[in-house]
Design a protein around this motif. Structure first.
Motif, PDB file in Angstrom:
ATOM      1  N   VAL A 104      71.898  28.354  -5.973  1.00 35.91           N
ATOM      2  CA  VAL A 104      71.461  29.052  -4.762  1.00 35.91           C
ATOM      3  C   VAL A 104      70.579  30.218  -5.171  1.00 35.91           C
ATOM      4  O   VAL A 104      70.991  31.079  -5.953  1.00 35.91           O
ATOM      5  N   LEU A 105      69.371  30.234  -4.618  1.00 38.94           N
ATOM      6  CA  LEU A 105      68.406  31.285  -4.940  1.00 38.94           C
ATOM      7  C   LEU A 105      68.065  32.046  -3.665  1.00 38.94           C
ATOM      8  O   LEU A 105      67.538  31.473  -2.702  1.00 38.94           O
ATOM      9  N   ASP A 106      68.397  33.337  -3.654  1.00 39.55           N
ATOM     10  CA  ASP A 106      68.096  34.188  -2.506  1.00 39.55           C
ATOM     11  C   ASP A 106      66.707  34.803  -2.700  1.00 39.55           C
ATOM     12  O   ASP A 106      66.510  35.668  -3.558  1.00 39.55           O
ATOM     13  N   VAL A 107      65.753  34.346  -1.903  1.00 40.34           N
ATOM     14  CA  VAL A 107      64.378  34.841  -2.027  1.00 40.34           C
ATOM     15  C   VAL A 107      64.298  36.233  -1.415  1.00 40.34           C
ATOM     16  O   VAL A 107      64.702  36.436  -0.264  1.00 40.34           O
ATOM     17  N   PRO A 108      63.793  37.219  -2.139  1.00 40.19           N
ATOM     18  CA  PRO A 108      63.689  38.583  -1.597  1.00 40.19           C
ATOM     19  C   PRO A 108      62.814  38.618  -0.346  1.00 40.19           C
ATOM     20  O   PRO A 108      61.979  37.739  -0.117  1.00 40.19           O
ATOM     21  N   THR A 109      63.002  39.657   0.456  1.00 39.44           N
ATOM     22  CA  THR A 109      62.238  39.807   1.695  1.00 39.44           C
ATOM     23  C   THR A 109      60.747  39.925   1.389  1.00 39.44           C
ATOM     24  O   THR A 109      60.342  40.700   0.533  1.00 39.44           O
ATOM     25  N   GLN A 110      59.955  39.135   2.124  1.00 44.13           N
ATOM     26  CA  GLN A 110      58.516  39.101   1.920  1.00 44.13           C
ATOM     27  C   GLN A 110      57.799  39.658   3.147  1.00 44.13           C
ATOM     28  O   GLN A 110      58.142  39.325   4.284  1.00 44.13           O
ATOM     29  N   ASP A 111      56.820  40.522   2.910  1.00 44.67           N
ATOM     30  CA  ASP A 111      55.965  41.038   3.984  1.00 44.67           C
ATOM     31  C   ASP A 111      54.754  40.124   4.127  1.00 44.67           C
ATOM     32  O   ASP A 111      54.060  39.844   3.135  1.00 44.67           O
ATOM     33  N   LEU A 112      54.502  39.685   5.342  1.00 44.47           N
ATOM     34  CA  LEU A 112      53.364  38.802   5.565  1.00 44.47           C
ATOM     35  C   LEU A 112      52.798  39.043   6.953  1.00 44.47           C
ATOM     36  O   LEU A 112      53.438  39.653   7.812  1.00 44.47           O
ATOM     37  N   ILE A 113      51.589  38.538   7.160  1.00 40.88           N
ATOM     38  CA  ILE A 113      50.893  38.646   8.441  1.00 40.88           C
ATOM     39  C   ILE A 113      50.675  37.243   8.979  1.00 40.88           C
ATOM     40  O   ILE A 113      50.100  36.389   8.287  1.00 40.88           O
ATOM     41  N   THR A 114      51.133  36.995  10.186  1.00 44.28           N
ATOM     42  CA  THR A 114      51.007  35.679  10.793  1.00 44.28           C
ATOM     43  C   THR A 114      49.562  35.412  11.202  1.00 44.28           C
ATOM     44  O   THR A 114      48.703  36.289  11.122  1.00 44.28           O
ATOM     45  N   ARG A 115      49.317  34.191  11.672  1.00 38.57           N
ATOM     46  CA  ARG A 115      47.961  33.818  12.065  1.00 38.57           C
ATOM     47  C   ARG A 115      47.458  34.618  13.261  1.00 38.57           C
ATOM     48  O   ARG A 115      46.252  34.838  13.409  1.00 38.57           O
ATOM     49  N   ASP A 116      48.394  35.083  14.123  1.00 36.43           N
ATOM     50  CA  ASP A 116      47.996  35.912  15.264  1.00 36.43           C
ATOM     51  C   ASP A 116      48.102  37.403  14.948  1.00 36.43           C
ATOM     52  O   ASP A 116      48.287  38.224  15.848  1.00 36.43           O
ATOM     53  N   ASN A 117      48.012  37.745  13.643  1.00 38.01           N
ATOM     54  CA  ASN A 117      47.913  39.144  13.178  1.00 38.01           C
ATOM     55  C   ASN A 117      49.138  39.979  13.543  1.00 38.01           C
ATOM     56  O   ASN A 117      49.022  41.131  13.966  1.00 38.01           O
ATOM     57  N   VAL A 118      50.314  39.411  13.364  1.00 42.11           N
ATOM     58  CA  VAL A 118      51.563  40.144  13.568  1.00 42.11           C
ATOM     59  C   VAL A 118      52.236  40.330  12.210  1.00 42.11           C
ATOM     60  O   VAL A 118      52.420  39.369  11.459  1.00 42.11           O
ATOM     61  N   SER A 119      52.594  41.576  11.894  1.00 40.81           N
ATOM     62  CA  SER A 119      53.244  41.875  10.622  1.00 40.81           C
ATOM     63  C   SER A 119      54.746  41.621  10.739  1.00 40.81           C
ATOM     64  O   SER A 119      55.410  42.184  11.612  1.00 40.81           O
TER      65      SER A 119
ATOM     66  N   THR B 218      55.715  32.992  -3.247  1.00 39.44           N
ATOM     67  CA  THR B 218      54.311  32.744  -2.900  1.00 39.44           C
ATOM     68  C   THR B 218      54.178  31.638  -1.865  1.00 39.44           C
ATOM     69  O   THR B 218      53.336  31.719  -0.960  1.00 39.44           O
ATOM     70  N   THR B 219      55.005  30.605  -1.974  1.00 38.09           N
ATOM     71  CA  THR B 219      54.946  29.506  -1.002  1.00 38.09           C
ATOM     72  C   THR B 219      55.394  29.969   0.363  1.00 38.09           C
ATOM     73  O   THR B 219      54.824  29.577   1.394  1.00 38.09           O
ATOM     74  N   LEU B 220      56.405  30.826   0.407  1.00 37.02           N
ATOM     75  CA  LEU B 220      56.892  31.350   1.686  1.00 37.02           C
ATOM     76  C   LEU B 220      55.792  32.131   2.395  1.00 37.02           C
ATOM     77  O   LEU B 220      55.557  31.951   3.599  1.00 37.02           O
ATOM     78  N   ARG B 221      55.106  32.990   1.677  1.00 33.77           N
ATOM     79  CA  ARG B 221      54.019  33.769   2.287  1.00 33.77           C
ATOM     80  C   ARG B 221      52.859  32.873   2.702  1.00 33.77           C
ATOM     81  O   ARG B 221      52.248  33.072   3.761  1.00 33.77           O
ATOM     82  N   SER B 222      52.537  31.898   1.876  1.00 33.67           N
ATOM     83  CA  SER B 222      51.397  31.034   2.165  1.00 33.67           C
ATOM     84  C   SER B 222      51.629  30.164   3.391  1.00 33.67           C
ATOM     85  O   SER B 222      50.770  30.057   4.267  1.00 33.67           O
ATOM     86  N   VAL B 223      52.802  29.545   3.479  1.00 35.62           N
ATOM     87  CA  VAL B 223      53.084  28.619   4.587  1.00 35.62           C
ATOM     88  C   VAL B 223      53.264  29.371   5.898  1.00 35.62           C
ATOM     89  O   VAL B 223      52.661  29.022   6.927  1.00 35.62           O
ATOM     90  N   LEU B 224      54.070  30.418   5.888  1.00 31.09           N
ATOM     91  CA  LEU B 224      54.348  31.134   7.130  1.00 31.09           C
ATOM     92  C   LEU B 224      53.132  31.901   7.628  1.00 31.09           C
ATOM     93  O   LEU B 224      52.996  32.121   8.836  1.00 31.09           O
ATOM     94  N   GLY B 225      52.245  32.303   6.725  1.00 30.00           N
ATOM     95  CA  GLY B 225      51.034  33.008   7.143  1.00 30.00           C
ATOM     96  C   GLY B 225      50.065  32.124   7.912  1.00 30.00           C
ATOM     97  O   GLY B 225      49.144  32.634   8.560  1.00 30.00           O
ATOM     98  N   GLN B 226      50.241  30.817   7.871  1.00 35.91           N
ATOM     99  CA  GLN B 226      49.375  29.896   8.586  1.00 35.91           C
ATOM    100  C   GLN B 226      49.848  29.615  10.006  1.00 35.91           C
ATOM    101  O   GLN B 226      49.200  28.856  10.730  1.00 35.91           O
ATOM    102  N   HIS B 227      50.969  30.206  10.406  1.00 37.08           N
ATOM    103  CA  HIS B 227      51.540  29.944  11.726  1.00 37.08           C
ATOM    104  C   HIS B 227      51.598  31.239  12.536  1.00 37.08           C
ATOM    105  O   HIS B 227      51.580  32.338  11.988  1.00 37.08           O
TER     106      HIS B 227
END
Length: 256
Positions: free
Chosen positions: A65-80, A114-123
């Motif tokens: 079990v790997l707990d991924v640390p909290t990631q800051d990202l911006i969605t496609r509609d510019n919400v942080s 990196t995958t979490l930020r990349s995928v979620l940033g496209q939605h």
């Protein structure tokens, strides 16, 4: 002197034997290197590793079990937003997990971030909140494909929390309230439209059938009579009013 050397030699051989013995549990494997080169994968159970000549690296085959640390990202509609997740994976090929990557745990964690930020940033934000299962599947598929050469199988990915600012929470609440009001108005307008159509249909039917109009008139009188009221206004039928109008229009004959 010779006996003392013999005792030392025996003790050394015994110590060498016990240092070469490895006991691996059912979920463990040992990757064996002979003079630095890969030789084989052993386990579980009792194995022997020749000191100095052979080196053994243990690998745990259980689901990790790997707990991924909290990631800051911006969605496609510019919400942080701030997102964290948990990943379940296991080693399927101990040889590749040791040879092809320096530290498969750290490598998987960095790749997951990196995958979490990349995928979620496209939605958009609405998709992050409403389509979490689909996003979990997309991230799991990408990670599983990327870690396959490391001998790792990513079995599941779960997004745990999606944190947004308080101002955005209030904006989402206002948007939801506006959507509910819009739906209520649409339902009310649809009901009024259906009622109007039914009234037009009833009026057309009464116009084509005078007997139906008389029955409706009598039914209305029955409903009025059943109410507890002291005064009842009795409406005259339209046909009676027409008859009175005709009589009034006829000239009065003068007496001879």
């Amino acid at each position: 002197m010779s006996s003392f050397i013999g005792i030392i030699l025996v003790v050394f051989l015994i110590a060498l034997f016990f240092s070469s013995v490895r006991i691996l549990r059912e979920y463990e494997r040992s990757v064996i290197f002979l003079l630095g080169r890969f030789q084989t994968v052993k386990g579980p159970g009792l194995i022997l590793v020749i000191p100095i000549i052979q080196q053994a690296v243990r690998v745990d085959l259980r689901t990790l079990v790997l707990d991924v640390p909290t990631q800051d990202l911006i969605t496609r509609d510019n919400v942080s937003v701030r997102v964290n997740a948990v990943i379940y994976f296991r080693v399927t090929d101990p040889q590749n997990a040791i040879i092809n990557v320096e530290n498969f745990m750290e490598a998987t964690e960095q790749l997951a971030q990196t995958t979490l930020r990349s995928v979620l940033g496209q939605h958009e934000l609405d998709e992050l909140l409403a389509e979490r299962e689909k996003l979990n599947t997309d991230i799991q598929s990408i990670l599983d494909q990327a870690t396959d050469k490391w001998g790792i199988k990513v079995s599941n990915v779960e997004i745990k929390h999606v944190d947004i600012d308080e101002s955005m929470i209030r904006a989402i609440a206002k948007q939801a309230e506006a959507e509910r009001e819009r739906r209520a108005k649409v339902i009310h307008a649809d009901g009024e439209n259906q009622a109007a159509e039914m009234l037009v249909e009833a009026a057309n039917q009464l116009a084509t059938s005078p007997s139906s109009l008389q029955l409706r008139y009598l039914q209305t009188l029955t409903e009025i009579a059943g109410e507890k009221s002291s005064t009842i206004v009795f409406p005259l039928p339209v046909s009676m009013m027409d008859g009175l109008a005709k009589l009034a229009a006829e000239p009065v004959e003068k007496e001879a």
